[in-house]
Design a protein around this motif. Structure first.
Motif, PDB file in Angstrom:
ATOM      1  N   MET A  63     -20.766  25.717 -44.803  1.00 41.85           N
ATOM      2  CA  MET A  63     -20.960  27.105 -44.383  1.00 41.85           C
ATOM      3  C   MET A  63     -19.929  27.500 -43.333  1.00 41.85           C
ATOM      4  O   MET A  63     -19.406  28.624 -43.357  1.00 41.85           O
ATOM      5  CB  MET A  63     -22.380  27.306 -43.858  1.00 41.85           C
ATOM      6  CG  MET A  63     -23.427  27.288 -44.958  1.00 41.85           C
ATOM      7  SD  MET A  63     -25.095  27.465 -44.379  1.00 41.85           S
ATOM      8  CE  MET A  63     -25.105  29.163 -43.870  1.00 41.85           C
ATOM      9  N   THR A  64     -19.608  26.602 -42.428  1.00 41.54           N
ATOM     10  CA  THR A  64     -18.587  26.873 -41.417  1.00 41.54           C
ATOM     11  C   THR A  64     -17.225  27.077 -42.073  1.00 41.54           C
ATOM     12  O   THR A  64     -16.476  28.003 -41.716  1.00 41.54           O
ATOM     13  CB  THR A  64     -18.524  25.713 -40.405  1.00 41.54           C
ATOM     14  OG1 THR A  64     -19.809  25.536 -39.831  1.00 41.54           O
ATOM     15  CG2 THR A  64     -17.501  25.974 -39.314  1.00 41.54           C
ATOM     16  N   LEU A  65     -16.890  26.210 -43.036  1.00 45.33           N
ATOM     17  CA  LEU A  65     -15.605  26.344 -43.725  1.00 45.33           C
ATOM     18  C   LEU A  65     -15.543  27.640 -44.531  1.00 45.33           C
ATOM     19  O   LEU A  65     -14.498  28.307 -44.550  1.00 45.33           O
ATOM     20  CB  LEU A  65     -15.377  25.143 -44.639  1.00 45.33           C
ATOM     21  CG  LEU A  65     -15.092  23.812 -43.932  1.00 45.33           C
ATOM     22  CD1 LEU A  65     -15.081  22.675 -44.936  1.00 45.33           C
ATOM     23  CD2 LEU A  65     -13.764  23.880 -43.193  1.00 45.33           C
ATOM     24  N   ALA A  66     -16.623  28.008 -45.191  1.00 48.06           N
ATOM     25  CA  ALA A  66     -16.638  29.248 -45.975  1.00 48.06           C
ATOM     26  C   ALA A  66     -16.475  30.464 -45.066  1.00 48.06           C
ATOM     27  O   ALA A  66     -15.706  31.387 -45.369  1.00 48.06           O
ATOM     28  CB  ALA A  66     -17.939  29.353 -46.777  1.00 48.06           C
ATOM     29  N   ALA A  92      -9.572  33.742 -49.887  1.00 50.64           N
ATOM     30  CA  ALA A  92     -10.789  34.366 -50.403  1.00 50.64           C
ATOM     31  C   ALA A  92     -11.327  33.574 -51.596  1.00 50.64           C
ATOM     32  O   ALA A  92     -12.542  33.378 -51.725  1.00 50.64           O
ATOM     33  CB  ALA A  92     -10.513  35.813 -50.790  1.00 50.64           C
ATOM     34  N   ASP A  93     -10.421  33.082 -52.464  1.00 47.91           N
ATOM     35  CA  ASP A  93     -10.850  32.234 -53.584  1.00 47.91           C
ATOM     36  C   ASP A  93     -11.444  30.916 -53.068  1.00 47.91           C
ATOM     37  O   ASP A  93     -12.419  30.410 -53.619  1.00 47.91           O
ATOM     38  CB  ASP A  93      -9.677  31.935 -54.513  1.00 47.91           C
ATOM     39  CG  ASP A  93      -9.241  33.155 -55.301  1.00 47.91           C
ATOM     40  OD1 ASP A  93     -10.059  34.090 -55.441  1.00 47.91           O
ATOM     41  OD2 ASP A  93      -8.092  33.169 -55.779  1.00 47.91           O
ATOM     42  N   LEU A  94     -10.834  30.402 -52.017  1.00 46.31           N
ATOM     43  CA  LEU A  94     -11.339  29.159 -51.429  1.00 46.31           C
ATOM     44  C   LEU A  94     -12.739  29.368 -50.859  1.00 46.31           C
ATOM     45  O   LEU A  94     -13.602  28.490 -50.973  1.00 46.31           O
ATOM     46  CB  LEU A  94     -10.379  28.686 -50.329  1.00 46.31           C
ATOM     47  CG  LEU A  94     -10.590  27.295 -49.774  1.00 46.31           C
ATOM     48  CD1 LEU A  94     -10.450  26.261 -50.863  1.00 46.31           C
ATOM     49  CD2 LEU A  94      -9.604  27.025 -48.662  1.00 46.31           C
ATOM     50  N   SER A  95     -12.988  30.520 -50.301  1.00 44.28           N
ATOM     51  CA  SER A  95     -14.299  30.835 -49.760  1.00 44.28           C
ATOM     52  C   SER A  95     -15.362  30.854 -50.863  1.00 44.28           C
ATOM     53  O   SER A  95     -16.475  30.350 -50.681  1.00 44.28           O
ATOM     54  CB  SER A  95     -14.256  32.186 -49.047  1.00 44.28           C
ATOM     55  OG  SER A  95     -15.523  32.517 -48.546  1.00 44.28           O
ATOM     56  N   SER A  96     -15.019  31.398 -52.021  1.00 43.18           N
ATOM     57  CA  SER A  96     -15.980  31.412 -53.131  1.00 43.18           C
ATOM     58  C   SER A  96     -16.237  29.995 -53.651  1.00 43.18           C
ATOM     59  O   SER A  96     -17.353  29.673 -54.063  1.00 43.18           O
ATOM     60  CB  SER A  96     -15.491  32.315 -54.251  1.00 43.18           C
ATOM     61  OG  SER A  96     -14.318  31.786 -54.835  1.00 43.18           O
ATOM     62  N   LYS A  97     -15.224  29.146 -53.608  1.00 42.60           N
ATOM     63  CA  LYS A  97     -15.428  27.748 -54.027  1.00 42.60           C
ATOM     64  C   LYS A  97     -16.306  26.998 -53.035  1.00 42.60           C
ATOM     65  O   LYS A  97     -17.082  26.118 -53.427  1.00 42.60           O
ATOM     66  CB  LYS A  97     -14.084  27.070 -54.217  1.00 42.60           C
ATOM     67  CG  LYS A  97     -13.366  27.602 -55.437  1.00 42.60           C
ATOM     68  CD  LYS A  97     -12.051  26.926 -55.677  1.00 42.60           C
ATOM     69  CE  LYS A  97     -11.484  27.425 -56.977  1.00 42.60           C
ATOM     70  NZ  LYS A  97     -10.331  28.190 -56.921  1.00 42.60           N
ATOM     71  N   PHE A  98     -16.190  27.322 -51.772  1.00 43.14           N
ATOM     72  CA  PHE A  98     -17.079  26.716 -50.775  1.00 43.14           C
ATOM     73  C   PHE A  98     -18.531  27.116 -51.040  1.00 43.14           C
ATOM     74  O   PHE A  98     -19.446  26.306 -50.862  1.00 43.14           O
ATOM     75  CB  PHE A  98     -16.685  27.114 -49.354  1.00 43.14           C
ATOM     76  CG  PHE A  98     -15.507  26.364 -48.810  1.00 43.14           C
ATOM     77  CD1 PHE A  98     -15.394  24.999 -48.975  1.00 43.14           C
ATOM     78  CD2 PHE A  98     -14.519  27.019 -48.100  1.00 43.14           C
ATOM     79  CE1 PHE A  98     -14.311  24.298 -48.467  1.00 43.14           C
ATOM     80  CE2 PHE A  98     -13.437  26.340 -47.585  1.00 43.14           C
ATOM     81  CZ  PHE A  98     -13.332  24.973 -47.772  1.00 43.14           C
ATOM     82  N   LEU A  99     -18.742  28.334 -51.483  1.00 47.03           N
ATOM     83  CA  LEU A  99     -20.103  28.770 -51.804  1.00 47.03           C
ATOM     84  C   LEU A  99     -20.643  28.031 -53.025  1.00 47.03           C
ATOM     85  O   LEU A  99     -21.845  27.744 -53.103  1.00 47.03           O
ATOM     86  CB  LEU A  99     -20.144  30.278 -52.007  1.00 47.03           C
ATOM     87  CG  LEU A  99     -19.857  31.108 -50.746  1.00 47.03           C
ATOM     88  CD1 LEU A  99     -19.859  32.586 -51.075  1.00 47.03           C
ATOM     89  CD2 LEU A  99     -20.873  30.803 -49.666  1.00 47.03           C
ATOM     90  N   LEU A 100     -19.771  27.692 -53.961  1.00 47.90           N
ATOM     91  CA  LEU A 100     -20.178  26.887 -55.105  1.00 47.90           C
ATOM     92  C   LEU A 100     -20.610  25.487 -54.651  1.00 47.90           C
ATOM     93  O   LEU A 100     -21.628  24.950 -55.112  1.00 47.90           O
ATOM     94  CB  LEU A 100     -19.036  26.804 -56.117  1.00 47.90           C
ATOM     95  CG  LEU A 100     -19.310  26.043 -57.401  1.00 47.90           C
ATOM     96  CD1 LEU A 100     -20.352  26.779 -58.232  1.00 47.90           C
ATOM     97  CD2 LEU A 100     -18.031  25.860 -58.190  1.00 47.90           C
TER      98      LEU A 100
END
Length: 140
Positions: A63-66, A92-100
């Motif tokens: 969550m911190t990384l996202a 922004a794409d990396l943030s969506s992968k963190f949510l995955l």
């Protein structure tokens, strides 16, 4: 008379086949202990407390990384010009992968207790019943 009865008991014990008894008693004991005792113990969150605590730590890290990648992406987008746009899009794409990954951590957390419950309450007793059926039907 007493000697004759003792000899009969000894003859019965000699003809007593332990393998046959184990073929019937062992699956029943395994089935009952798995269904009644082990399933109750392993399906509680207290049994998986350390694993759940570890997954909670990893959830906080993800969550911190996202949040960081989303904030940095927003900050880069604010810069004048289009020089930082590809980097902001990548973040922004990396943030969506963190949510995955975060979703996978939640799934693992719930699957941890459910898997033990299903294994010890359903799968092992079904296997033991198949073992008993094999003793009756004599499948090879």
């Amino acid at each position: 008379m007493l000697k004759l009865e003792i000899e009969k008991g000894i003859d019965i014990m000699k003809s007593f086949d332990y393998k046959t008894i184990l073929k019937w008693i062992l699956p029943i004991l395994i089935c009952l202990s798995s269904f009644c005792m082990v399933a109750q113990k392993t399906s509680t969150p207290k049994f998986h407390e350390q694993s759940i605590q570890y997954l909670d730590e990893k959830r906080n890290t993800v969550m911190t990384l996202a949040a960081s990648s989303a904030a940095i992406s927003t900050a880069i987008t604010i810069l004048p010009g289009d020089t930082g746009t590809p980097i902001a899009n990548g973040l922004a794409d990396l943030s969506s992968k963190f949510l995955l990954v975060l979703g996978a951590i939640y799934l693992e957390k719930y699957a941890l207790t459910l898997t033990c419950m299903v294994t010890f309450k359903y799968i092992i007793p079904i296997i033991c019943l198949a073992w008993l059926a094999n003793n009756v039907i004599k499948w090879d």
